[in-house]
Structures are given as structure tokens and as C-alpha cells.
Design a protein around this motif. Structure first.
Motif, PDB file in Angstrom:
ATOM      1  N   ILE A 328     -22.567  24.120 -23.975  1.00 57.02           N
ATOM      2  CA  ILE A 328     -22.371  22.687 -24.208  1.00 57.02           C
ATOM      3  C   ILE A 328     -21.765  22.020 -22.980  1.00 57.02           C
ATOM      4  N   ILE A 329     -20.737  22.649 -22.418  1.00 57.40           N
ATOM      5  CA  ILE A 329     -20.089  22.100 -21.218  1.00 57.40           C
ATOM      6  C   ILE A 329     -21.076  22.060 -20.046  1.00 57.40           C
ATOM      7  N   THR A 330     -21.833  23.144 -19.875  1.00 56.86           N
ATOM      8  CA  THR A 330     -22.803  23.224 -18.783  1.00 56.86           C
ATOM      9  C   THR A 330     -23.860  22.132 -18.895  1.00 56.86           C
ATOM     10  N   TYR A 331     -24.385  21.959 -20.110  1.00 61.22           N
ATOM     11  CA  TYR A 331     -25.420  20.949 -20.323  1.00 61.22           C
ATOM     12  C   TYR A 331     -24.876  19.548 -20.033  1.00 61.22           C
ATOM     13  N   ALA A 332     -23.662  19.277 -20.499  1.00 64.23           N
ATOM     14  CA  ALA A 332     -23.068  17.955 -20.277  1.00 64.23           C
ATOM     15  C   ALA A 332     -22.830  17.701 -18.785  1.00 64.23           C
ATOM     16  N   ILE A 333     -22.420  18.728 -18.052  1.00 69.75           N
ATOM     17  CA  ILE A 333     -22.217  18.578 -16.602  1.00 69.75           C
ATOM     18  C   ILE A 333     -23.546  18.271 -15.911  1.00 69.75           C
ATOM     19  N   LEU A 334     -24.611  18.981 -16.303  1.00 72.48           N
ATOM     20  CA  LEU A 334     -25.928  18.714 -15.733  1.00 72.48           C
ATOM     21  C   LEU A 334     -26.394  17.301 -16.068  1.00 72.48           C
ATOM     22  N   ASP A 335     -26.147  16.869 -17.294  1.00 71.18           N
ATOM     23  CA  ASP A 335     -26.452  15.488 -17.684  1.00 71.18           C
ATOM     24  C   ASP A 335     -25.749  14.506 -16.756  1.00 71.18           C
ATOM     25  N   LEU A 336     -24.469  14.763 -16.513  1.00 67.04           N
ATOM     26  CA  LEU A 336     -23.658  13.882 -15.666  1.00 67.04           C
ATOM     27  C   LEU A 336     -24.197  13.847 -14.233  1.00 67.04           C
ATOM     28  N   VAL A 337     -24.492  15.026 -13.690  1.00 62.56           N
ATOM     29  CA  VAL A 337     -24.964  15.124 -12.305  1.00 62.56           C
ATOM     30  C   VAL A 337     -26.297  14.395 -12.128  1.00 62.56           C
ATOM     31  N   PHE A 338     -27.248  14.647 -13.016  1.00 62.46           N
ATOM     32  CA  PHE A 338     -28.562  14.008 -12.891  1.00 62.46           C
ATOM     33  C   PHE A 338     -28.473  12.507 -13.146  1.00 62.46           C
ATOM     34  N   SER A 339     -27.604  12.097 -14.054  1.00 62.47           N
ATOM     35  CA  SER A 339     -27.450  10.665 -14.339  1.00 62.47           C
ATOM     36  C   SER A 339     -26.924   9.923 -13.114  1.00 62.47           C
ATOM     37  N   LEU A 340     -26.041  10.576 -12.363  1.00 64.22           N
ATOM     38  CA  LEU A 340     -25.451   9.941 -11.189  1.00 64.22           C
ATOM     39  C   LEU A 340     -26.338  10.027  -9.952  1.00 64.22           C
ATOM     40  N   SER A 341     -27.090  11.120  -9.841  1.00 58.32           N
ATOM     41  CA  SER A 341     -27.845  11.360  -8.607  1.00 58.32           C
ATOM     42  C   SER A 341     -29.080  10.491  -8.455  1.00 58.32           C
ATOM     43  N   GLY A 342     -29.698  10.144  -9.584  1.00 54.68           N
ATOM     44  CA  GLY A 342     -30.947   9.403  -9.505  1.00 54.68           C
ATOM     45  C   GLY A 342     -32.128  10.301  -9.195  1.00 54.68           C
ATOM     46  N   GLY A 343     -31.864  11.593  -9.000  1.00 48.14           N
ATOM     47  CA  GLY A 343     -32.929  12.540  -8.692  1.00 48.14           C
ATOM     48  C   GLY A 343     -33.898  12.738  -9.834  1.00 48.14           C
ATOM     49  N   PHE A 344     -33.471  12.410 -11.031  1.00 53.46           N
ATOM     50  CA  PHE A 344     -34.330  12.578 -12.203  1.00 53.46           C
ATOM     51  C   PHE A 344     -35.575  11.709 -12.110  1.00 53.46           C
ATOM     52  N   LYS A 345     -35.492  10.601 -11.367  1.00 51.31           N
ATOM     53  CA  LYS A 345     -36.631   9.689 -11.276  1.00 51.31           C
ATOM     54  C   LYS A 345     -37.822  10.358 -10.604  1.00 51.31           C
ATOM     55  N   GLN A 346     -37.546  11.214  -9.618  1.00 57.54           N
ATOM     56  CA  GLN A 346     -38.622  11.912  -8.933  1.00 57.54           C
ATOM     57  C   GLN A 346     -39.177  13.059  -9.784  1.00 57.54           C
ATOM     58  N   LEU A 347     -38.359  13.581 -10.694  1.00 59.67           N
ATOM     59  CA  LEU A 347     -38.761  14.724 -11.511  1.00 59.67           C
ATOM     60  C   LEU A 347     -39.294  14.312 -12.879  1.00 59.67           C
ATOM     61  N   ALA A 348     -39.058  13.054 -13.259  1.00 62.22           N
ATOM     62  CA  ALA A 348     -39.419  12.611 -14.607  1.00 62.22           C
ATOM     63  C   ALA A 348     -40.904  12.731 -14.890  1.00 62.22           C
ATOM     64  N   ILE A 349     -41.714  12.735 -13.848  1.00 60.03           N
ATOM     65  CA  ILE A 349     -43.165  12.843 -14.035  1.00 60.03           C
ATOM     66  C   ILE A 349     -43.543  14.176 -14.680  1.00 60.03           C
ATOM     67  N   ILE A 350     -42.664  15.177 -14.511  1.00 54.20           N
ATOM     68  CA  ILE A 350     -42.903  16.501 -15.090  1.00 54.20           C
ATOM     69  C   ILE A 350     -42.669  16.490 -16.600  1.00 54.20           C
ATOM     70  N   ALA A 351     -41.792  15.602 -17.049  1.00 52.10           N
ATOM     71  CA  ALA A 351     -41.289  15.663 -18.418  1.00 52.10           C
ATOM     72  C   ALA A 351     -42.375  15.535 -19.479  1.00 52.10           C
ATOM     73  N   SER A 352     -43.211  14.506 -19.374  1.00 54.46           N
ATOM     74  CA  SER A 352     -44.216  14.269 -20.419  1.00 54.46           C
ATOM     75  C   SER A 352     -45.219  15.416 -20.495  1.00 54.46           C
ATOM     76  N   ALA A 353     -45.670  15.892 -19.327  1.00 57.89           N
ATOM     77  CA  ALA A 353     -46.631  16.997 -19.310  1.00 57.89           C
ATOM     78  C   ALA A 353     -46.012  18.270 -19.864  1.00 57.89           C
ATOM     79  N   SER A 354     -44.755  18.537 -19.501  1.00 57.36           N
ATOM     80  CA  SER A 354     -44.070  19.740 -19.979  1.00 57.36           C
ATOM     81  C   SER A 354     -43.912  19.722 -21.492  1.00 57.36           C
ATOM     82  N   LEU A 355     -43.587  18.550 -22.027  1.00 59.77           N
ATOM     83  CA  LEU A 355     -43.402  18.432 -23.471  1.00 59.77           C
ATOM     84  C   LEU A 355     -44.700  18.722 -24.213  1.00 59.77           C
TER      85      LEU A 355
END
Length: 436
Positions: A328-355
Motif C-alpha cells: 500500500i505504501i509503495t503504491y501510494a509513493i508511486l502514485d505521488l511520484v508519477f502525479s508530480l513528474s508528469g511522465g505519465f502523459k508520455q506513458l498513458a498511451i500504453i494504458a488503454s491497449a494494456s487494459l
């Protein structure tokens, strides 16, 4: 008195909890903007896209219901794929699933901060945004470590609150609906229906994550089918009603309010208070969706650690609260890091296909396990043999075939990277075993 499963987790979530989390994870911020976008494709016949996507998603959720009532260990979709196709497929599903969760959370958290910054301008500054994210994810982490029952209760309360403004809008909207705005003047083309459905399909996704806590469900054989199907049924109902009142109130003008169509509807039928209520509802809806994520996705990391794909420490269970607190702590830290970094925007294209790949894996697992079934009395059983899973598989393949080449390329690269990582992990595990 709750029982404890073989993983050391307590079975404390019932039908209401699973249904609430399914509804909560699915109804996020998207519905507050989607009506106008769907109307731009289909106009007054927009309801057809909701019914079509709702039907396809119910086919998929029926597969989740059958397999989830039989495989009751923690991890949800990942656990089903692993049971049917072995460790390699299980590793891919496990990693894709929790990683997609983080990308979605980062997008939701930033959208929530952006919307709040209209009223609280300081949230546009990185320092205050960081503090805000830390408080939000820190709160969810604290509550979920205290026990799955606390996390479950928080999701129930949040789900109830988030539905209040939408319910008010539906009631007021029907009172202000013009029947003329709902009349069909022509039927949409198949291509237009397809375009709208692909856009809309992902608004129906997310509810499957509620089954990540399958190891903590009280009576999975009963709770899984009742909880997941009632939750998804409520989602379809809300979506159809919201699109109907949006079209009924605004008519052809609906397409002109793409930034906030529900606020426009509420403003017309309730007044300025209505639009404020919709904005507040959208913010809280995002907050509630994040609470469901921090309840659900750490269980996938926990399950992966139990298989040796993550550091062993992430499989630790709190001695008092019986929760996977390190995960739980690990997941929340990753949530925090990605939310702040903005790096998720470049990776978000993977999300829909992966799902979609995960969905297909679960449906294929349902078919395989049904064909290998020896005891027909265990768990929930779909009618018509493998007819429903096969229909669900065909619908997923159709959606996959409509992905953009960029999404397909990103997915292939992502799977290749994960495959190399899996080989390295297995090599490391074998070398350690030989050393010992």
C-alpha cells in the motif's frame, strides 16, 4: 467474525462493498465531459453508443463473475490469467495491471488539482501541488493500512456522496427535458457508432479493479457475481440517464459545451448553484476514484511479491491490521511520484491497449478453465456454454483492431520490455536457488 485467507488477509468485503467499488472505480471524472463528445458523433442517437458499450462491458463482466467466483486469491484479473496460462502470462498481467492503475491515478490526481486551481490558484504551483498530493495519498494510505474494512467503508461513503450531485442532476434534468430534443431524425452509420463506442468504451472500464481484493471478499462464490454485476449495472443505468437528460435539456446545443456539459445542463435547470454543484461533484468524484485505487491496486503488487516478481518485503502483512501495508505504501509513493513528474502523459498511451489485453486474457482464461472444468458445482456458472465468453472475446478483438498504430506499437514495445524483465527475474531466482 471475519475469516483469514491463506495469504494472511481478512475476508471482510461483502456484496455492497464490491458493488460500490465497481461503481466508484468506473464513474470518475469522464462522465462530466463525455455527453458532449459522444453527441458530436451521434447527436440525438448518442444513447445507442452507451447501450452498445454497456452491453459489451456486461459480457466481459459476466466472464469476470464466473472466473472470479472460482479463483478467490488476491489479485483479481492477474490471478485469473495466472491460473489459466501460467507464470509468464501472470507476470505480464500483474505488471500491466498495477502500472495502468498508477498512470490512471496520476491523470486523475492532476485533473483534480487543475480543477481546484480555478478556486485555489496556489495549486498551480509545484510546491503546493506536491503538498496537496502528499496529503491526499497519505490519507488514503493511512486509512487502508488500518484495515480493509476501513478502506472499504471509505469507498462506500465516497461512492454515496459522489452520486448525490449526479442524482440531483438526473431528477432536475428530467423535469427540464424537452421531448423534441430526444427525437431521432435518422439512424447513425456503423462507422460513426464505432468511433463513438471506442471513445466511450474506456468510460466503462475500471470496475474490474474492484476484484483485486478478491482475497478479502467474504464469500467469493456469492459476492463476486452479485457485486460486480450489480455495480456495473448501476454504472450503465447512470450513464444512460445522464446522457438522456443532457440531450433532453440542451438538445443540439450539447455539442457546444465540451468542457463542462453537465455544468451547462445543471445551470439551465437549477441555476448558477447547479453548475457549481457539478464542478464540486467532478472534483469529489476524482477524489473518490483515487480512494478506490489505493484500496484495490496494492493487492496486485502484494500478489506479485508472493510469486517472487517483486521484492519480498512487499508481500509483508501487517501483524495487527492484516493488510499488505508495504504494498500500500509503495503504491501510494508511486502514485505521488508519477502525479508530480508528469511522465505519465508520455506513458498513458500504453494504458488503454494494456487494459484491453488484460480483458482479453481474463475472457480467454474463462474459456480455458470452463473447457477443463471437472466439478460443475463450484462457483457461479454462465449459461450457454462458452457462448458469452466467446462473444466477449470477439468484442475485445474488435476494440483492439481499432486502436491507433501508435498505441499498438507502444503496447508491443511494453510487452517486449516486460518479457525481458521476466527472463531476468527468473534467471536471478534460479541462480539463487542453485546457490542455496
Amino acid at each position: 467474525m471475519s475469516s483469514t485467507n491463506h495469504e494472511g488477509l481478512r475476508r471482510e468485503i461483502g456484496v455492497l462493498g464490491l458493488a460500490a467499488n465497481t461503481l466508484n472505480r468506473t464513474i470518475g471524472a469522464g462522465i462530466f465531459v463525455l455527453p458532449a463528445f459522444v453527441a458530436s458523433f451521434l447527436g440525438e442517437t448518442s444513447i445507442l453508443a452507451y447501450l452498445f458499450c454497456g452491453f459489451l462491458m456486461m459480457l466481459i463482466m459476466l466472464c469476470f463473475s464466473e472466473i472470479g467466483s472460482k479463483i478467490t486469491s488476491t489479485g483479481g484479473a492477474y490471478a485469473y490469467i495466472h491460473a489459466a496460462f501460467g507464470p509468464y502470462a501472470g507476470f505480464l498481467a500483474n505488471t500491466m495491471f498495477w502500472f495502468v492503475g498508477i498512470l490512471a491515478d496520476a491523470a486523475i490526481a492532476n485533473a483534480m488539482a487543475d480543477m481546484l486551481s480555478i478556486y485555489l490558484p496556489f495549486l498551480s504551483e509545484i510546491l503546493f501541488r506536491a503538498i496537496f498530493f502528499l496529503l491526499v495519498f497519505g490519507f488514503f494510505t493511512f486509512v487502508n493500512i488500518l484495515g480493509v474494512k476501513h478502506g472499504d467503508n471509505m469507498v462506500k461513503i465516497n461512492t454515496l456522496i459522489k452520486l448525490v450531485p449526479l442524482t440531483i442532476l438526473i431528477i432536475a434534468g428530467f423535469m427540464g427535458t424537452s421531448i423534441d430534443n430526444l427525437k431521432w431524425h435518422s439512424l447513425p452509420t456503423i462507422s460513426k457508432l464505432g468511433e463513438a463506442s471506442i471513445l466511450l468504451f474506456f468510460a466503462f472500464a475500471g470496475g474490474e479493479a474492484s476484484l483485486n481484493v478478491s482475497g478479502e471478499l467474504k464469500n467469493p462464490q456469492k459476492v463476486v457475481p452479485l457485486g460486480i454485476l450489480s455495480g456495473m449495472g448501476a454504472v450503465v443505468l447512470f450513464y444512460v440517464l445522464i446522457q438522456t437528460v443532457s440531450q433532453g435539456v440542451l438538445g443540439a446545443d450539447l455539442v457546444n459545451f465540451k468542457e463542462a456539459p453537465l455544468a451547462a445542463v445543471a445551470n439551465k435547470v437549477i441555476g448558477s448553484f447547479g453548475s457549481t454543484l457539478m464542478i464540486a461533484g467532478a472534483v469529489f468524484s476524482m477524489f473518490a476514484a483515487l480512494s478506490g485505487s489505493v484500496l484495490s491496486y496494492p493487492r496486485v503488487i502484494f500478489a506479485g511479491a508472493n510469486k517472487g516478481w517483486m521484492p519480498k518485503i512487499m508481500a509483508k502483512v501487517h501483524p495487527k491490521f492484516a493488510t499488505p501495508y508495504v504494498a500500500i505504501i509503495t503504491y501510494a509513493i508511486l502514485d505521488l511520484v508519477f502525479s508530480l513528474s508528469g511522465g505519465f502523459k508520455q506513458l498513458a498511451i500504453i494504458a488503454s491497449a494494456s487494459l484491453l489485453v488484460v480483458y482479453f486474457g481474463v475472457v480467454a482464461a474463462t474459456i480455458k478453465l470452463r473447457l477443463q472444468e471437472t466439478d460443475k458445482s463450484i462457483g457461479f456458472r454462465l449459461p450457454f456454454g462458452v457462448g458469452i465468453p466467446v462473444s466477449a472475446a470477439i468484442s475485445i478483438l474488435w476494440f483492439l483492431s481499432n486502436l491507433a498504430m501508435k498505441e499498438i506499437t507502444s503496447l508491443v514495445v511494453f510487452l517486449a520490455v516486460l518479457s525481458v524483465l521476466y527472463i531476468l527475474i527468473e534467471f536471478y531466482k534460479k541462480r539463487n536457488n542453485h546457490t542455496v
